[in-house]
Design a protein around this motif. Sequence first.
Motif, PDB file in Angstrom:
ATOM      1  N   THR A 507      85.866  84.229 -18.151  1.00  0.00           N
ATOM      2  CA  THR A 507      86.829  84.576 -17.103  1.00  0.00           C
ATOM      3  C   THR A 507      87.341  83.302 -16.447  1.00  0.00           C
ATOM      4  O   THR A 507      86.560  82.456 -15.996  1.00  0.00           O
ATOM      5  N   LEU A 508      88.640  83.167 -16.416  1.00  0.00           N
ATOM      6  CA  LEU A 508      89.284  82.067 -15.703  1.00  0.00           C
ATOM      7  C   LEU A 508      89.909  82.630 -14.434  1.00  0.00           C
ATOM      8  O   LEU A 508      90.478  83.728 -14.450  1.00  0.00           O
ATOM      9  N   LEU A 509      89.815  81.883 -13.350  1.00  0.00           N
ATOM     10  CA  LEU A 509      90.448  82.270 -12.096  1.00  0.00           C
ATOM     11  C   LEU A 509      91.556  81.273 -11.801  1.00  0.00           C
ATOM     12  O   LEU A 509      91.324  80.054 -11.770  1.00  0.00           O
ATOM     13  N   VAL A 510      92.771  81.800 -11.608  1.00  0.00           N
ATOM     14  CA  VAL A 510      93.930  80.968 -11.289  1.00  0.00           C
ATOM     15  C   VAL A 510      94.232  81.146  -9.806  1.00  0.00           C
ATOM     16  O   VAL A 510      94.420  82.268  -9.331  1.00  0.00           O
ATOM     17  N   LEU A 511      94.254  80.044  -9.088  1.00  0.00           N
ATOM     18  CA  LEU A 511      94.520  80.079  -7.652  1.00  0.00           C
ATOM     19  C   LEU A 511      95.743  79.222  -7.357  1.00  0.00           C
ATOM     20  O   LEU A 511      95.817  78.070  -7.811  1.00  0.00           O
ATOM     21  N   GLY A 512      96.679  79.757  -6.584  1.00  0.00           N
ATOM     22  CA  GLY A 512      97.858  78.998  -6.211  1.00  0.00           C
ATOM     23  C   GLY A 512      98.210  79.208  -4.750  1.00  0.00           C
ATOM     24  O   GLY A 512      98.422  80.349  -4.320  1.00  0.00           O
ATOM     25  N   ASN A 513      98.274  78.134  -3.998  1.00  0.00           N
ATOM     26  CA  ASN A 513      98.622  78.213  -2.578  1.00  0.00           C
ATOM     27  C   ASN A 513     100.126  78.042  -2.443  1.00  0.00           C
ATOM     28  O   ASN A 513     100.646  76.930  -2.509  1.00  0.00           O
ATOM     29  N   PHE A 514     100.842  79.150  -2.243  1.00  0.00           N
ATOM     30  CA  PHE A 514     102.306  79.162  -2.280  1.00  0.00           C
ATOM     31  C   PHE A 514     102.876  78.787  -0.908  1.00  0.00           C
ATOM     32  O   PHE A 514     103.692  79.499  -0.332  1.00  0.00           O
ATOM     33  N   CYS A 527      81.916  78.827  -9.030  1.00  0.00           N
ATOM     34  CA  CYS A 527      82.719  78.074 -10.006  1.00  0.00           C
ATOM     35  C   CYS A 527      81.800  77.406 -11.021  1.00  0.00           C
ATOM     36  O   CYS A 527      80.878  76.664 -10.663  1.00  0.00           O
ATOM     37  N   LYS A 528      82.026  77.664 -12.297  1.00  0.00           N
ATOM     38  CA  LYS A 528      81.262  77.022 -13.355  1.00  0.00           C
ATOM     39  C   LYS A 528      81.880  75.671 -13.732  1.00  0.00           C
ATOM     40  O   LYS A 528      81.173  74.711 -14.044  1.00  0.00           O
ATOM     41  N   LYS A 529      83.240  75.648 -13.684  1.00  0.00           N
ATOM     42  CA  LYS A 529      83.911  74.440 -14.137  1.00  0.00           C
ATOM     43  C   LYS A 529      85.356  74.443 -13.655  1.00  0.00           C
ATOM     44  O   LYS A 529      86.011  75.486 -13.658  1.00  0.00           O
ATOM     45  N   VAL A 530      85.844  73.264 -13.233  1.00  0.00           N
ATOM     46  CA  VAL A 530      87.270  73.117 -12.918  1.00  0.00           C
ATOM     47  C   VAL A 530      87.985  72.773 -14.218  1.00  0.00           C
ATOM     48  O   VAL A 530      87.696  71.760 -14.869  1.00  0.00           O
ATOM     49  N   VAL A 531      88.918  73.626 -14.604  1.00  0.00           N
ATOM     50  CA  VAL A 531      89.622  73.469 -15.883  1.00  0.00           C
ATOM     51  C   VAL A 531      90.924  72.696 -15.711  1.00  0.00           C
ATOM     52  O   VAL A 531      91.274  71.850 -16.520  1.00  0.00           O
ATOM     53  N   LEU A 532      91.648  72.964 -14.627  1.00  0.00           N
ATOM     54  CA  LEU A 532      92.937  72.310 -14.392  1.00  0.00           C
ATOM     55  C   LEU A 532      93.213  72.300 -12.895  1.00  0.00           C
ATOM     56  O   LEU A 532      92.922  73.268 -12.190  1.00  0.00           O
ATOM     57  N   ASN A 533      93.792  71.195 -12.419  1.00  0.00           N
ATOM     58  CA  ASN A 533      94.054  71.028 -10.997  1.00  0.00           C
ATOM     59  C   ASN A 533      95.306  70.168 -10.839  1.00  0.00           C
ATOM     60  O   ASN A 533      95.425  69.142 -11.507  1.00  0.00           O
ATOM     61  N   ASN A 534      96.227  70.564  -9.997  1.00  0.00           N
ATOM     62  CA  ASN A 534      97.475  69.803  -9.853  1.00  0.00           C
ATOM     63  C   ASN A 534      97.454  68.787  -8.713  1.00  0.00           C
ATOM     64  O   ASN A 534      98.455  68.135  -8.442  1.00  0.00           O
ATOM     65  N   VAL A 535      96.342  68.675  -8.005  1.00  0.00           N
ATOM     66  CA  VAL A 535      96.171  67.608  -7.012  1.00  0.00           C
ATOM     67  C   VAL A 535      94.892  66.852  -7.362  1.00  0.00           C
ATOM     68  O   VAL A 535      94.167  67.232  -8.281  1.00  0.00           O
ATOM     69  N   LYS A 536      94.596  65.791  -6.608  1.00  0.00           N
ATOM     70  CA  LYS A 536      93.481  64.915  -7.009  1.00  0.00           C
ATOM     71  C   LYS A 536      92.112  65.541  -6.799  1.00  0.00           C
ATOM     72  O   LYS A 536      91.196  65.352  -7.604  1.00  0.00           O
ATOM     73  N   ASN A 537      91.961  66.270  -5.704  1.00  0.00           N
ATOM     74  CA  ASN A 537      90.615  66.730  -5.349  1.00  0.00           C
ATOM     75  C   ASN A 537      90.513  68.248  -5.274  1.00  0.00           C
ATOM     76  O   ASN A 537      91.513  68.945  -5.077  1.00  0.00           O
ATOM     77  N   PHE A 540      85.449  72.274  -2.099  1.00  0.00           N
ATOM     78  CA  PHE A 540      84.646  73.483  -1.950  1.00  0.00           C
ATOM     79  C   PHE A 540      84.058  73.511  -0.542  1.00  0.00           C
ATOM     80  O   PHE A 540      83.341  72.586  -0.138  1.00  0.00           O
ATOM     81  N   VAL A 541      84.369  74.560   0.202  1.00  0.00           N
ATOM     82  CA  VAL A 541      83.815  74.732   1.535  1.00  0.00           C
ATOM     83  C   VAL A 541      82.372  75.211   1.431  1.00  0.00           C
ATOM     84  O   VAL A 541      81.515  74.846   2.228  1.00  0.00           O
ATOM     85  N   SER A 542      82.111  76.040   0.417  1.00  0.00           N
ATOM     86  CA  SER A 542      80.758  76.520   0.114  1.00  0.00           C
ATOM     87  C   SER A 542      80.740  76.899  -1.366  1.00  0.00           C
ATOM     88  O   SER A 542      81.728  76.693  -2.075  1.00  0.00           O
ATOM     89  N   ASP A 543      79.656  77.483  -1.824  1.00  0.00           N
ATOM     90  CA  ASP A 543      79.568  77.890  -3.231  1.00  0.00           C
ATOM     91  C   ASP A 543      80.627  78.918  -3.595  1.00  0.00           C
ATOM     92  O   ASP A 543      81.032  79.026  -4.758  1.00  0.00           O
ATOM     93  N   THR A 544      81.043  79.693  -2.600  1.00  0.00           N
ATOM     94  CA  THR A 544      81.998  80.770  -2.885  1.00  0.00           C
ATOM     95  C   THR A 544      83.261  80.684  -2.028  1.00  0.00           C
ATOM     96  O   THR A 544      83.955  81.673  -1.848  1.00  0.00           O
ATOM     97  N   ALA A 553      97.456  74.180  -7.176  1.00  0.00           N
ATOM     98  CA  ALA A 553      97.260  75.173  -8.244  1.00  0.00           C
ATOM     99  C   ALA A 553      95.993  74.780  -8.988  1.00  0.00           C
ATOM    100  O   ALA A 553      95.835  73.633  -9.405  1.00  0.00           O
ATOM    101  N   LEU A 554      95.126  75.733  -9.158  1.00  0.00           N
ATOM    102  CA  LEU A 554      93.799  75.450  -9.683  1.00  0.00           C
ATOM    103  C   LEU A 554      93.426  76.499 -10.725  1.00  0.00           C
ATOM    104  O   LEU A 554      93.656  77.689 -10.525  1.00  0.00           O
ATOM    105  N   VAL A 555      92.878  76.051 -11.829  1.00  0.00           N
ATOM    106  CA  VAL A 555      92.312  76.952 -12.829  1.00  0.00           C
ATOM    107  C   VAL A 555      90.834  76.618 -12.943  1.00  0.00           C
ATOM    108  O   VAL A 555      90.471  75.476 -13.255  1.00  0.00           O
ATOM    109  N   ILE A 556      89.989  77.593 -12.649  1.00  0.00           N
ATOM    110  CA  ILE A 556      88.544  77.366 -12.737  1.00  0.00           C
ATOM    111  C   ILE A 556      87.907  78.439 -13.599  1.00  0.00           C
ATOM    112  O   ILE A 556      88.413  79.560 -13.707  1.00  0.00           O
ATOM    113  N   GLU A 557      86.802  78.077 -14.224  1.00  0.00           N
ATOM    114  CA  GLU A 557      86.006  79.054 -14.964  1.00  0.00           C
ATOM    115  C   GLU A 557      84.941  79.571 -14.020  1.00  0.00           C
ATOM    116  O   GLU A 557      84.283  78.808 -13.316  1.00  0.00           O
ATOM    117  N   ILE A 558      84.811  80.904 -13.943  1.00  0.00           N
ATOM    118  CA  ILE A 558      83.816  81.496 -13.041  1.00  0.00           C
ATOM    119  C   ILE A 558      82.828  82.343 -13.842  1.00  0.00           C
ATOM    120  O   ILE A 558      83.079  82.686 -14.988  1.00  0.00           O
TER     121      ILE A 558
END
Length: 558
Positions: A507-514, A527-537, A540-544, A553-558
């Motif tokens: 499962t990939l989770l796509v997050l975009g702050n519009f 989050c298991k892994k950050v797959v793609l990120n359009n900014v440098k950093n 994570f505020v916490s595990d969830t 815009a972020l693509v992470i594997e969960i």
Amino acid sequence: MTKKWWHGKVAYQIYPKSFNDTTGSGIGDLKGITQKLDYLKELGIDIIWISPCYCTPFADQGYDISDYYNIDPVFGNMDDMDELLAEAKKRDMYILMDLVVNHCSDEHEWFKKAMANPDGEYGKYFYIEEGKDGKEPNNWRSYFGGSAWEKIPGTDKYYLHLFHKKQPDLNWENEKVRKEIYKMINWWFDKGLAGFRIDAIINIKKALPIIDYCYTPDREDGFVQPQKMLKDAVGVGEFLTELKNETFAKHDAFTVGEVFDEREEDIPLFIGENGYFSSMFDFNETIFGKSKNGWYDCSPITPDDYKRCCFETQQRVGDIGMISTIIENHDEPRGVSHYIPSEDLSETAKKFLGTMQFMLRGLPFIYQGQEIGMENVNFTSMDQIDDISTRDQYKVAINAGLSPDEAFAAVKKYSRDNSRTPFQWDTSENAGFSTGKPWLMVSPDYKRINVASQINDPDSLLSYYKKLTALRKNPEYAETVVYGKTVPYLPEVERLMAFKRVGDNQTLLVLGNFQTKPQIVKLPSKCKKVVLNNVKNVEFVSDTEIKLEGYQALVIEI
């Protein structure tokens, strides 16, 4: 879904007149496309759709074809096309052409013969009707404004043109016409074409009988939009089934339809397992806010409107077939200018929009210049506009009571010329497109936005698009990205475009702050892994919980 050869590919649309000119004529050509195949291959492109390059008088920029079997001299010749096909094949790339068979040009041999004898054999290749009470047969409006009927000189007869008067509609009810079209299509397949983008195809079936078919006018001009007629036209499926069986199916071709106003129950017929076409474009976002009154009355699309439109299409199509996703094409303004609020426009926001397109389920089509973030043009006068649609809509706005300045401001942001200005290769004169005077003005922002300034910059938009195409083909994620279900996540949260891509084992989770304002988003799981990120950093505020920067815009594997 039965897996097809094209499912995991990435497609690219070329508007040949504006792509790359090798002769100094000011008009792009086929050799210019061949010259840039390595650029496209490096971008990650597999399928190239070339807008019309057949012989044409250019009443509608090549969508008025006078000879389906030849290349217009402004683009080169058939040897150039053969070279392009051969060079593409060497690179495992596939060429599509535009299939424009609702209409041809009034300079086509068939129409010339029809005009010489409207009651003869070739008159039946078109829709020719007697006038009614000294006027047109009925009150259908052309898509480009005015009556859809043009009087044949010296007679009381009229021919039908749902588009420009130099684009007479072909009569698909005539079996001879259909056979001629199938013969031409198969001829191109035999030359090595991989398929077609199919133009305005729903228009081939008219509500008959034409002579008695009228509606109450929907504007002051006394005419009615053709879409109303098309909703009542029955039987287009019979034509499309025959078209597929006689041509596409015989060649395992890839076909993508320009289909508007389809009914939800008809989607399986168009792109299901045995559909008429391989795919069709998602226009849900592009038609949002459009008004029957004209462009001046259109409503702007908001970030949440865009999100909702995308999710609606994903839900409607589901597992039926594979849609083709776009953010722009030759008939639309630039996507980054249309979908991103002007005050928010940035490289980060452009990367955000590309991520949303690529991560939705479907075959992504990049339109030339999208990968470098070409924007709408700040046209300053109608004299700079070539597009016939924009010129018609300007008149519509004036007739609605807008001042010339108001009418111009209303139409320029929707003008098709926004996407038709020459491609911006570098900072040299004419943006490196041509050594001659370009047929259409070069956007003044070419020194800021061009390939040369981005191609070696790992943080550029062009480099980011290469990451998007690579992710689609990465064996670790391809199965999920190409075939995984799209499941909206937190759709009620404003200015957040988030969704899961759910595969069999991933499962990939796509997050975009519009928006430009940061926001904290709760994750459904760790989050298991950050797959793609359009900014440098990634913060994570916490595990969830995760804090998204503006337009992150972020693509992470969960």
